[in-house]
Design a protein around this motif. Sequence first.
Motif, PDB file in Angstrom:
ATOM      1  N   MET A  76       0.802  -1.217   0.000  1.00  0.00           N
ATOM      2  CA  MET A  76       0.000   0.000   0.000  1.00  0.00           C
ATOM      3  C   MET A  76       0.838   1.271   0.000  1.00  0.00           C
ATOM      4  O   MET A  76       0.311   2.368  -0.201  1.00  0.00           O
ATOM      5  N   SER A  77       2.148   1.143   0.192  1.00  0.00           N
ATOM      6  CA  SER A  77       3.030   2.318   0.149  1.00  0.00           C
ATOM      7  C   SER A  77       3.625   2.541  -1.237  1.00  0.00           C
ATOM      8  O   SER A  77       4.374   3.505  -1.435  1.00  0.00           O
ATOM      9  N   SER A  78       3.308   1.680  -2.198  1.00  0.00           N
ATOM     10  CA  SER A  78       3.871   1.802  -3.541  1.00  0.00           C
ATOM     11  C   SER A  78       3.404   3.084  -4.219  1.00  0.00           C
ATOM     12  O   SER A  78       2.248   3.492  -4.081  1.00  0.00           O
ATOM     13  N   THR A  79       4.319   3.698  -4.970  1.00  0.00           N
ATOM     14  CA  THR A  79       3.991   4.947  -5.670  1.00  0.00           C
ATOM     15  C   THR A  79       4.026   4.781  -7.193  1.00  0.00           C
ATOM     16  O   THR A  79       4.000   5.771  -7.916  1.00  0.00           O
TER      17      THR A  79
ATOM     18  N   ALA B 205      -1.505  -3.750 -10.519  1.00  0.00           N
ATOM     19  CA  ALA B 205      -1.764  -2.794  -9.444  1.00  0.00           C
ATOM     20  C   ALA B 205      -2.038  -3.574  -8.169  1.00  0.00           C
ATOM     21  O   ALA B 205      -2.224  -4.792  -8.188  1.00  0.00           O
ATOM     22  N   TYR B 206      -2.048  -2.873  -7.062  1.00  0.00           N
ATOM     23  CA  TYR B 206      -2.525  -3.430  -5.794  1.00  0.00           C
ATOM     24  C   TYR B 206      -3.970  -2.990  -5.586  1.00  0.00           C
ATOM     25  O   TYR B 206      -4.350  -1.882  -5.958  1.00  0.00           O
TER      26      TYR B 206
ATOM     27  N   THR C 261       4.731 -12.233  -0.641  1.00  0.00           N
ATOM     28  CA  THR C 261       4.778 -11.846  -2.050  1.00  0.00           C
ATOM     29  C   THR C 261       3.859 -10.659  -2.308  1.00  0.00           C
ATOM     30  O   THR C 261       2.677 -10.702  -1.952  1.00  0.00           O
ATOM     31  N   PRO C 262       4.356  -9.578  -2.913  1.00  0.00           N
ATOM     32  CA  PRO C 262       3.483  -8.460  -3.256  1.00  0.00           C
ATOM     33  C   PRO C 262       2.331  -8.908  -4.162  1.00  0.00           C
ATOM     34  O   PRO C 262       2.561  -9.545  -5.184  1.00  0.00           O
ATOM     35  N   ARG C 263       1.102  -8.617  -3.775  1.00  0.00           N
ATOM     36  CA  ARG C 263      -0.071  -9.082  -4.527  1.00  0.00           C
ATOM     37  C   ARG C 263      -0.435  -8.061  -5.613  1.00  0.00           C
ATOM     38  O   ARG C 263      -1.354  -7.268  -5.485  1.00  0.00           O
ATOM     39  N   ARG C 264       0.330  -8.106  -6.682  1.00  0.00           N
ATOM     40  CA  ARG C 264       0.066  -7.229  -7.819  1.00  0.00           C
ATOM     41  C   ARG C 264      -0.807  -7.997  -8.807  1.00  0.00           C
ATOM     42  O   ARG C 264      -0.435  -9.047  -9.314  1.00  0.00           O
ATOM     43  N   ILE C 265      -1.975  -7.464  -9.096  1.00  0.00           N
ATOM     44  CA  ILE C 265      -3.025  -8.154  -9.845  1.00  0.00           C
ATOM     45  C   ILE C 265      -3.161  -7.552 -11.242  1.00  0.00           C
ATOM     46  O   ILE C 265      -2.736  -6.426 -11.499  1.00  0.00           O
ATOM     47  N   LEU C 266      -3.770  -8.311 -12.149  1.00  0.00           N
ATOM     48  CA  LEU C 266      -3.864  -7.906 -13.551  1.00  0.00           C
ATOM     49  C   LEU C 266      -5.067  -6.995 -13.776  1.00  0.00           C
ATOM     50  O   LEU C 266      -6.198  -7.328 -13.407  1.00  0.00           O
ATOM     51  N   MET C 267      -4.804  -5.864 -14.421  1.00  0.00           N
ATOM     52  CA  MET C 267      -5.808  -4.839 -14.697  1.00  0.00           C
ATOM     53  C   MET C 267      -5.868  -4.562 -16.192  1.00  0.00           C
ATOM     54  O   MET C 267      -4.867  -4.710 -16.911  1.00  0.00           O
ATOM     55  N   VAL C 268      -7.036  -4.113 -16.665  1.00  0.00           N
ATOM     56  CA  VAL C 268      -7.216  -3.727 -18.065  1.00  0.00           C
ATOM     57  C   VAL C 268      -8.033  -2.446 -18.115  1.00  0.00           C
ATOM     58  O   VAL C 268      -9.083  -2.344 -17.451  1.00  0.00           O
ATOM     59  N   ASP C 269      -7.553  -1.470 -18.874  1.00  0.00           N
ATOM     60  CA  ASP C 269      -8.326  -0.242 -19.094  1.00  0.00           C
ATOM     61  C   ASP C 269      -8.101   0.273 -20.500  1.00  0.00           C
ATOM     62  O   ASP C 269      -7.009   0.130 -21.068  1.00  0.00           O
ATOM     63  N   CYS C 270      -9.136   0.882 -21.052  1.00  0.00           N
ATOM     64  CA  CYS C 270      -9.067   1.439 -22.395  1.00  0.00           C
ATOM     65  C   CYS C 270      -8.260   2.742 -22.395  1.00  0.00           C
ATOM     66  O   CYS C 270      -8.317   3.524 -21.449  1.00  0.00           O
TER      67      CYS C 270
END
Length: 338
Positions: free
Chosen positions: A230-233, A293-294, A304-313
Amino acid sequence: MRRRRFLAGSVGVAGLSGCAGSPPDGFDGGPTETYRNPVFERVFPDPSVVRAADGTFYAYGTEEDGERFRRVPIVESEDLVNWTRAGEAFESKPDWRDGAYLWAPDVVRMNGTYYLYYSYADWGDENPGIGVATGDDPAGPFTDRGKLFRGDEIGVENSIDPMVFLRDGAPYLFWGSRRGIYAIALRSDGLDTRGEKTRIAGDHYEGAYVVERGGRYYFFGSVGTCCEGMSSTYHVRAGRSDSLLGPYEGADGNDLREAKGPVVVEGGNGFVGPGHNAVVTDDAGDDWLLYHAYEEGEGYVEETPRRILMVDCIDWSDGWPTVEGKTPSRAARVPRID
């Protein structure tokens, strides 16, 4: 964990994030469904994407996945929003170095073959490198073809995050992290470099991605901290150039080798640290940003950092790439897939 990705049919797209405009002439209708982010909830950092000849999309991520180590996890989708596991890229680790992880892959189809370029590195690695593998099936497995180079051989510290751009069929490699982004031509077989490297962007950036649109080249690069929960920039910025090898400039005309370009997407709307993107085009000609993103409150799976897959136009209406509101969407219309 959410399993259903489409919202109820009674939900319209008005007011939701997505690309503006109408489908092109000849496109058979458009979607009425919407989807929710994230589109794949397992750990899947540093995504790249390729579309196979049968229309299936394949995405590739960094080795860590929060359940067990997969040697470059692969997921597949027919619509860019419903993803299932397809396998992993390697049956065993490449043998040209020891004690390292397979990070930030990029896959491109050329010469009738799928080429997978990967970072081979460890945290705090003083001399990471980039390797290449090939395969006939985008779902793997891939056959390792060995080292492309290590940092000390190419003269670039922190040589990770490869991305290959094809200009009229000729491959060019973009790579680098926090020590400048560089580009170099590759041999026609994709297995070695040729010529001299060119510095593209400054020390702010990593995770480079380049696309061509309207006769110009657009650079995407991630800025900030990637892996602090949650501190990621982390966030994505852009530049553009009339030449593939630059110079790339921001909207204010400043050179990306010295400055930061305009924001494409940054944290907000319940998501933190969006970055390390790829770009793919749907059948209506709209471009889509795939990135990790988180989700707020869900920073790690064990360690393990839980970085998940996102999609945006991607909205190009002002000549620069952004997602709506410059923040990840919660809900948006689905891509148009014929």
